[in-house]
Design an enzyme around this catalytic site. Structure first.
Site, short mmCIF file in Angstrom:
data_model
loop_
_atom_site.label_atom_id
_atom_site.label_comp_id
_atom_site.label_asym_id
_atom_site.label_seq_id
_atom_site.Cartn_x
_atom_site.Cartn_y
_atom_site.Cartn_z
N CYS A 110 0.80 -1.22 0.00
CA CYS A 110 0.00 0.00 0.00
C CYS A 110 0.83 1.27 0.00
O CYS A 110 0.29 2.37 -0.06
CB CYS A 110 -0.96 -0.01 1.19
SG CYS A 110 -2.18 -1.34 1.07
N HIS A 243 -3.05 6.43 4.65
CA HIS A 243 -3.47 5.26 3.88
C HIS A 243 -4.84 4.80 4.36
O HIS A 243 -5.11 4.73 5.56
CB HIS A 243 -2.45 4.14 4.04
CG HIS A 243 -2.97 2.80 3.59
ND1 HIS A 243 -3.55 2.63 2.35
CD2 HIS A 243 -3.00 1.59 4.21
CE1 HIS A 243 -3.93 1.36 2.23
NE2 HIS A 243 -3.60 0.72 3.34
N ASN A 273 -10.80 -0.40 1.54
CA ASN A 273 -9.35 -0.30 1.39
C ASN A 273 -9.00 -0.46 -0.09
O ASN A 273 -9.08 -1.55 -0.64
CB ASN A 273 -8.66 -1.38 2.23
CG ASN A 273 -7.14 -1.24 2.24
OD1 ASN A 273 -6.55 -0.65 1.34
ND2 ASN A 273 -6.51 -1.81 3.25
#
Length: 314
Positions: A110, A243, A273
């Site tokens: 990520c 994030h 996500n």
């Protein structure tokens, strides 16, 4: 470095928490309490990592202040590739038809967005490029195991494109003041916390608590590092884009940095996500909100325990 244009693409299909309640008994309240997620986007059977990346890039070209043929570098980022040979970056090159330029792709979980921007920084520093396209795209639902009650409900799909120049091209450009990235693969459950093994169970998170603890440690830590390196205090920052992993992580980071939650930009509630694309999508979603002179920090943490922070000035 300067961001000239940012654009994003989201699939049309919306998956609410009711889907998972029917599938495996996880209630809306249970999911929201633990993650903050209410719904997420899912790519159609005709879509994949590459098609979403292309759509985001084409959308960005519509407002690009220079001819696409001046792009002399494409960097793609994803951990959910459609094709690991003809990469997402090459798919974008093919679609926008800019031949014979450097084209590379990176996967660092990520954190890939910031590592991709660092690659651009390196090409610029070596005078090998002047105008780059960074495209981030994740097709999490292609790999996700929805029956997994630990992580099957977390993931969403989406893509974003950032057009970056070495020099300022207009007053509306955002300046990338600094980027810091790192790897914490030596700590905790870094090698097991989040895994994607396509020939096994796919995208899983068997050690979510360890991921949570280290995300809450490293995102504030590297945010402070990028501020200190630029002689800034947290009070100088207008917004932080963490994030988009878990709303509880976002709130924890806000508490650690001692900033009000309204300074924390979040889209996980309605997108899930979206991996390395999440922060870039949030940039695009909020670009009209940012005012000239405001400073924004993007801070990331990913599987394998990659991490980083980037300082922007509008």
């Amino acid at each position: 470095m300067f961001i000239n244009t940012v654009a994003s693409y989201l699939p049309e299909q919306v998956i609410t928490n009711a889907y998972f309640e029917q599938l495996n008994g996880l209630t809306d309240e249970w999911i929201i309490e633990r993650t903050g997620i209410r719904q997420r986007r899912k790519a159609s059977s005709e879509e994949n990592t590459n098609t979403m990346a292309v759509m985001a890039s084409l959308k960005g070209l519509e407002s690009l202040p220079y001819d696409k043929n001046e792009i002399d570098l494409i960097v793609g980022a994803t951990y959910t590739p459609y094709d690991v040979i003809a990469t997402v970056a090459h798919a974008v090159q093919h679609a926008i038809n800019v031949p014979e330029i450097p084209v590379v792709s990176i996967s660092s979980a990520c954190s890939s967005l910031l590592n991709a921007i660092e690659i651009v920084q390196g090409y610029f520093a070596m005078n090998k490029a002047k105008r780059a396209l960074v495209v981030v795209s994740e097709h999490n639902t292609a790999y996700n195991n929805e029956d997994d009650t630990k992580a099957g409900h977390l993931w969403g799909d989406g893509a974003a494109a950032l057009f970056i120049s070495k020099e300022r091209l207009s007053d509306s450009d955002w300046e990338i003041k600094d980027v810091i990235t790192g790897g914490a693969g030596t700590i905790g459950k870094a090698m097991e916390g989040v895994t994607l093994k396509p020939l096994e169970r796919g995208l899983i998170m068997p050690y979510g608590k360890d991921v949570f603890i280290n995300a809450c440690t490293y995102m504030p830590k590297v945010s402070r590092q990028v501020l200190e390196r630029n002689s800034l205090d947290i009070s100088d920052i207008s917004y932080i884009i963490p994030h988009q992993a878990n709303l509880r992580i976002t709130k924890n980071v806000a508490g650690t940095l001692q900033v009000p939650e309204e300074k924390m930009i979040s889209n996980i509630q309605y997108l899930g996500n979206t991996g390395c694309a999440g922060c870039a999508i949030a940039l695009d979603e909020n670009k009209t909100k940012f005012q000239k002179g405001e400073k924004v920090v993007i801070t990331v943490f990913g599987g394998g325990y990659s991490y980083g922070a980037m300082l922007l000035e509008v």
